[in-house]
Design a protein around this motif. Sequence first.
Motif, PDB file in Angstrom:
ATOM      1  N   LEU A  65       0.823  -1.200   0.000  1.00 51.50           N
ATOM      2  CA  LEU A  65       0.000   0.000   0.000  1.00 51.50           C
ATOM      3  C   LEU A  65       0.863   1.257   0.000  1.00 51.50           C
ATOM      4  O   LEU A  65       0.611   2.206  -0.754  1.00 51.50           O
ATOM      5  N   THR A  66       1.879   1.259   0.836  1.00 52.64           N
ATOM      6  CA  THR A  66       2.786   2.407   0.903  1.00 52.64           C
ATOM      7  C   THR A  66       3.447   2.651  -0.446  1.00 52.64           C
ATOM      8  O   THR A  66       3.479   3.786  -0.946  1.00 52.64           O
ATOM      9  N   SER A  67       3.956   1.599  -1.054  1.00 54.26           N
ATOM     10  CA  SER A  67       4.630   1.735  -2.346  1.00 54.26           C
ATOM     11  C   SER A  67       3.668   2.232  -3.422  1.00 54.26           C
ATOM     12  O   SER A  67       4.013   3.112  -4.223  1.00 54.26           O
ATOM     13  N   ALA A  68       2.451   1.670  -3.450  1.00 55.26           N
ATOM     14  CA  ALA A  68       1.485   2.067  -4.467  1.00 55.26           C
ATOM     15  C   ALA A  68       1.099   3.535  -4.336  1.00 55.26           C
ATOM     16  O   ALA A  68       1.011   4.262  -5.341  1.00 55.26           O
ATOM     17  N   HIS A  70       2.811   5.974  -2.830  1.00 54.93           N
ATOM     18  CA  HIS A  70       3.950   6.824  -3.166  1.00 54.93           C
ATOM     19  C   HIS A  70       4.123   6.924  -4.674  1.00 54.93           C
ATOM     20  O   HIS A  70       4.379   8.008  -5.225  1.00 54.93           O
ATOM     21  N   GLU A  71       3.968   5.791  -5.364  1.00 56.52           N
ATOM     22  CA  GLU A  71       4.080   5.795  -6.824  1.00 56.52           C
ATOM     23  C   GLU A  71       2.975   6.638  -7.445  1.00 56.52           C
ATOM     24  O   GLU A  71       3.202   7.375  -8.423  1.00 56.52           O
ATOM     25  N   ALA A  72       1.772   6.543  -6.887  1.00 63.95           N
ATOM     26  CA  ALA A  72       0.663   7.341  -7.407  1.00 63.95           C
ATOM     27  C   ALA A  72       0.948   8.828  -7.290  1.00 63.95           C
ATOM     28  O   ALA A  72       0.716   9.602  -8.232  1.00 63.95           O
ATOM     29  N   ALA A  73       1.463   9.254  -6.143  1.00 67.19           N
ATOM     30  CA  ALA A  73       1.779  10.672  -5.956  1.00 67.19           C
ATOM     31  C   ALA A  73       2.888  11.120  -6.894  1.00 67.19           C
ATOM     32  O   ALA A  73       2.832  12.222  -7.462  1.00 67.19           O
ATOM     33  N   ASP A  74       3.895  10.275  -7.075  1.00 71.32           N
ATOM     34  CA  ASP A  74       5.004  10.626  -7.965  1.00 71.32           C
ATOM     35  C   ASP A  74       4.550  10.700  -9.417  1.00 71.32           C
ATOM     36  O   ASP A  74       5.059  11.511 -10.200  1.00 71.32           O
ATOM     37  N   THR A  75       3.595   9.858  -9.787  1.00 73.34           N
ATOM     38  CA  THR A  75       3.172   9.756 -11.182  1.00 73.34           C
ATOM     39  C   THR A  75       2.075  10.745 -11.542  1.00 73.34           C
ATOM     40  O   THR A  75       2.111  11.367 -12.615  1.00 73.34           O
ATOM     41  N   PRO A  78       0.332  15.037  -6.097  1.00 78.94           N
ATOM     42  CA  PRO A  78       0.101  14.759  -4.667  1.00 78.94           C
ATOM     43  C   PRO A  78      -1.326  14.313  -4.398  1.00 78.94           C
ATOM     44  O   PRO A  78      -2.284  14.793  -5.008  1.00 78.94           O
ATOM     45  N   VAL A  79      -1.457  13.365  -3.465  1.00 80.66           N
ATOM     46  CA  VAL A  79      -2.780  12.853  -3.099  1.00 80.66           C
ATOM     47  C   VAL A  79      -3.452  13.855  -2.160  1.00 80.66           C
ATOM     48  O   VAL A  79      -3.002  14.063  -1.045  1.00 80.66           O
ATOM     49  N   GLU A  80      -4.527  14.451  -2.645  1.00 81.28           N
ATOM     50  CA  GLU A  80      -5.306  15.384  -1.817  1.00 81.28           C
ATOM     51  C   GLU A  80      -6.437  14.666  -1.101  1.00 81.28           C
ATOM     52  O   GLU A  80      -6.816  15.032   0.017  1.00 81.28           O
ATOM     53  N   ILE A  81      -7.004  13.639  -1.762  1.00 80.95           N
ATOM     54  CA  ILE A  81      -8.129  12.894  -1.188  1.00 80.95           C
ATOM     55  C   ILE A  81      -7.800  11.407  -1.226  1.00 80.95           C
ATOM     56  O   ILE A  81      -7.397  10.884  -2.275  1.00 80.95           O
ATOM     57  N   LEU A  82      -7.953  10.751  -0.095  1.00 86.47           N
ATOM     58  CA  LEU A  82      -7.817   9.299  -0.014  1.00 86.47           C
ATOM     59  C   LEU A  82      -9.152   8.718   0.403  1.00 86.47           C
ATOM     60  O   LEU A  82      -9.735   9.140   1.402  1.00 86.47           O
ATOM     61  N   GLN A  83      -9.634   7.745  -0.357  1.00 82.67           N
ATOM     62  CA  GLN A  83     -10.832   7.001   0.035  1.00 82.67           C
ATOM     63  C   GLN A  83     -10.429   5.565   0.312  1.00 82.67           C
ATOM     64  O   GLN A  83      -9.879   4.888  -0.559  1.00 82.67           O
ATOM     65  N   ASN A 120      -0.396   7.110   6.629  1.00 81.52           N
ATOM     66  CA  ASN A 120       0.999   7.511   6.790  1.00 81.52           C
ATOM     67  C   ASN A 120       1.673   7.763   5.449  1.00 81.52           C
ATOM     68  O   ASN A 120       2.602   8.584   5.364  1.00 81.52           O
ATOM     69  N   ALA A 121       1.210   7.076   4.396  1.00 86.03           N
ATOM     70  CA  ALA A 121       1.801   7.271   3.071  1.00 86.03           C
ATOM     71  C   ALA A 121       1.405   8.612   2.459  1.00 86.03           C
ATOM     72  O   ALA A 121       2.212   9.249   1.765  1.00 86.03           O
ATOM     73  N   VAL A 122       0.157   9.048   2.678  1.00 85.93           N
ATOM     74  CA  VAL A 122      -0.316  10.265   2.001  1.00 85.93           C
ATOM     75  C   VAL A 122      -0.236  11.513   2.866  1.00 85.93           C
ATOM     76  O   VAL A 122      -0.298  12.635   2.343  1.00 85.93           O
ATOM     77  N   LEU A 123      -0.095  11.355   4.168  1.00 88.01           N
ATOM     78  CA  LEU A 123      -0.141  12.517   5.059  1.00 88.01           C
ATOM     79  C   LEU A 123       0.952  13.553   4.777  1.00 88.01           C
ATOM     80  O   LEU A 123       0.661  14.763   4.769  1.00 88.01           O
ATOM     81  N   PRO A 124       2.202  13.164   4.526  1.00 91.77           N
ATOM     82  CA  PRO A 124       3.208  14.198   4.232  1.00 91.77           C
ATOM     83  C   PRO A 124       2.839  15.057   3.023  1.00 91.77           C
ATOM     84  O   PRO A 124       3.045  16.284   3.037  1.00 91.77           O
TER      85      PRO A 124
END
Length: 221
Positions: A65-68, A70-75, A78-83, A120-124
């Motif tokens: 989950l963390t890797s996915a 992080h990859e999503a944000a890089d690609t 930034p993730v503003e909304i997580l569901q 924890n992956a999207v909060l920063p």
Amino acid sequence: MTTFALVGAGPGLGLATARRFGTAGHRVALVSRSIQHQDNLAAELARENIHARGFTADVLDPDSLTSALHEAADTLGPVEILQFSPVPRGDFMKPVLDTAATDLDDPLAFSVKGPVACVNAVLPGMRALGRGTLLFVNGGSAVRPNPKVAGTSIAFAAESAYAAMLHDALAPENIHVAQLIVPGAIHPDAEHSSPKALAERLYAIHTERGAFRYYAEPMPA
């Protein structure tokens, strides 16, 4: 451009919320175990000019989950909304008197460790943006324990406690945390619990940024 990350991407509620947030201008990260599901959803969304891409992870594997994410944000940005709305497995739902200690390992990993890893992956990234929304979708057993489905009742209650604490802790940082309870089945013809109606409700929760817990419809008596 920011990203709407959907953990538990599927053809029902997942597609509907991806469409709603994508139409609002967000890129869409489709996180699931099935590459085929991701490709099918991304292709359908592309026909509506929504930029979506799949990322493979297993909710029972926090590192994936963390890797996915992080990859999503890089690609995508930034993730503003997580569901967080994956569908629990059927074997999580044993009656309480048939539930052993080991039967709770996967439900708790699914509903507690999984969400913690995602947050924890999207909060920063949300903190860097100065805003964000964390959306948790649960069934009625999250607020009214059902002895017929002990695993999800216990695990959803723990997830609810975690999300409620996040709501209070992150509000001063302009990061809204909310939970939507869907008491019954999600059905295309339901007035309040169809995928489209729930997607609209989740989008309103994101934009209006009010309370912690919402109900798709009243809990049955």
